[in-house]
Design a protein around this motif. Sequence first.
Motif, PDB file in Angstrom:
ATOM      1  N   VAL A 110       1.171  -2.308   3.953  1.00 17.17           N
ATOM      2  CA  VAL A 110       2.525  -1.879   4.299  1.00 17.17           C
ATOM      3  C   VAL A 110       2.982  -0.876   3.255  1.00 17.17           C
ATOM      4  CG1 VAL A 110       4.925  -2.570   4.608  1.00 17.17           C
ATOM      5  CG2 VAL A 110       3.087  -4.041   5.452  1.00 17.17           C
ATOM      6  N   MET A 111       3.451   0.276   3.735  1.00 14.40           N
ATOM      7  CA  MET A 111       3.982   1.308   2.848  1.00 14.40           C
ATOM      8  C   MET A 111       5.242   1.857   3.493  1.00 14.40           C
ATOM      9  SD  MET A 111       1.969   4.578   1.234  1.00 14.40           S
ATOM     10  CE  MET A 111       2.603   5.392  -0.238  1.00 14.40           C
ATOM     11  N   TRP A 158       1.008  -4.511  -0.319  1.00 13.12           N
ATOM     12  CA  TRP A 158       2.122  -3.566  -0.346  1.00 13.12           C
ATOM     13  C   TRP A 158       1.705  -2.380  -1.211  1.00 13.12           C
ATOM     14  CZ3 TRP A 158       6.839  -3.688   2.142  1.00 13.12           C
ATOM     15  CH2 TRP A 158       7.167  -4.871   2.801  1.00 13.12           C
ATOM     16  N   VAL A 159       1.826  -1.187  -0.666  1.00  9.12           N
ATOM     17  CA  VAL A 159       1.456   0.024  -1.397  1.00  9.12           C
ATOM     18  C   VAL A 159       2.742   0.665  -1.905  1.00  9.12           C
ATOM     19  CG1 VAL A 159       0.284   2.244  -1.306  1.00  9.12           C
ATOM     20  CG2 VAL A 159      -0.562   0.316   0.068  1.00  9.12           C
ATOM     21  N   GLY A 160       2.859   0.812  -3.225  1.00  6.98           N
ATOM     22  CA  GLY A 160       4.038   1.434  -3.805  1.00  6.98           C
ATOM     23  C   GLY A 160       4.148   2.895  -3.434  1.00  6.98           C
ATOM     24  N   ALA A 184       6.605  -8.977  -3.660  1.00  6.28           N
ATOM     25  CA  ALA A 184       5.230  -9.154  -3.176  1.00  6.28           C
ATOM     26  C   ALA A 184       4.519 -10.236  -3.970  1.00  6.28           C
ATOM     27  CB  ALA A 184       4.464  -7.835  -3.261  1.00  6.28           C
ATOM     28  N   ALA A 185       4.718 -10.229  -5.287  1.00  3.75           N
ATOM     29  CA  ALA A 185       4.091 -11.258  -6.122  1.00  3.75           C
ATOM     30  C   ALA A 185       4.617 -12.641  -5.754  1.00  3.75           C
ATOM     31  CB  ALA A 185       4.353 -10.962  -7.595  1.00  3.75           C
ATOM     32  N   ALA A 190      -0.535  -8.820  -2.357  1.00  2.50           N
ATOM     33  CA  ALA A 190      -0.992  -7.917  -3.416  1.00  2.50           C
ATOM     34  C   ALA A 190      -0.089  -6.683  -3.460  1.00  2.50           C
ATOM     35  CB  ALA A 190      -2.437  -7.508  -3.177  1.00  2.50           C
ATOM     36  N   TYR A 191      -0.130  -5.990  -4.577  1.00  2.00           N
ATOM     37  CA  TYR A 191       0.650  -4.764  -4.736  1.00  2.00           C
ATOM     38  C   TYR A 191      -0.196  -3.755  -5.486  1.00  2.00           C
ATOM     39  CZ  TYR A 191       4.185  -1.461  -6.362  1.00  2.00           C
ATOM     40  OH  TYR A 191       4.880  -0.307  -6.627  1.00  2.00           O
ATOM     41  N   VAL A 192      -0.247  -2.529  -4.973  1.00  2.00           N
ATOM     42  CA  VAL A 192      -0.937  -1.447  -5.668  1.00  2.00           C
ATOM     43  C   VAL A 192       0.054  -0.315  -5.892  1.00  2.00           C
ATOM     44  CG1 VAL A 192      -3.221  -2.022  -4.774  1.00  2.00           C
ATOM     45  CG2 VAL A 192      -1.789  -0.460  -3.492  1.00  2.00           C
TER      46      VAL A 192
END
Length: 355
Positions: A110-111, A158-160, A184-185, A190-192
């Motif tokens: 998700v972005m 989740w993509v920052g 997200a945490a 996960a988060y990138v």
Amino acid sequence: MTTFPARAARTALLAAALLGAGTLAAGAEPAAPPRPAAAARPQPGAKPVVLVVGDRFATALADGLEADPAIAVSRTTGDGFGLTKPTFADSLPTIRDRLARADKPALAAVMVGADDRDALSDGAIRFEPGSPGWAKLYGDRVDQVSKLFRDAGVPLVWVGLPAVRSAELSADIVRQNGVIRDRAAKDGAAYVDSFDGFTDAAGRYSPVGPDADGATAKLRRADGLGFTRAGARKLASFLAPEVARLGRGAAAAGAADVANLTIERARGFDAALDVDVNAQIRREAARAQGAGAPPVPFAALPQGPAAGPVLPLTAAPVAPDGQLASLVVPAGAPVGAEPGPPRPGRADDFSWPKP
């Protein structure tokens, strides 16, 4: 591909419905336009499906992921999706319907947030973007999206958001990324981070930089928001570890995985592990005596004494003939055979080597 309806598209759909059905009675509420049906997609075969959800940035992310031949990319993207948009509530069933399809994704990304500049309200108070109340409500909507994937059993990343040319907008993006990362945490997703991937050494937005292969390339479009083909591939490269994990999981699924066997299939294996060690030792002892010899019971084996002789720990040591081991022998008394004179090379030869 499933897309979220933009506001203009929703207005056009409503106008078309009104023209076809006649005018409404005075004061009547217009019916909401139907949600677009999920587009059918052929089965991807053995390729794992990666679902991309979000706005214009997510569209670029999906474009970059499609360069990987090892995965099948499915997208539910469009400018109509945003966590602060009035259509946010309508977007959740669209995502839920996509997750319920037969080609269930193995991973979702998700972005979203490119246009999340609307005020949010909890029903009583209106909070402006950037305020603490706005951040809380924004995080609550992150939780709602994460829950859809958690309930469906689909791993979520989740993509920052990346840096953009507008310094003011980039500052807003940094705040949004912080809310998304923290929620997200908490939600187990996960988060990138992609922000620094599109900045220079000083941390400022840069439309040019190293691409996914390390070569210098133009990454962003002239508007300071969009991505070139090389930029989309670099954006997708931030998901490379998660995509590689999918490949390793598919390879492992093709091999025999004893841990995942059902009870019926693993019954023979479990029985092999349920071994009586003592019985196995008796069988081995019988086999050593001969094929036809009966096993030797443990009770028939020679039994040692319950306790050994009592040995005092403080008695003086004595020699085998009963004399003290520390007895001093007078000079000249016969003590036994002498070792003889030292020989060259022996341990007791202390002669100095000749020059």
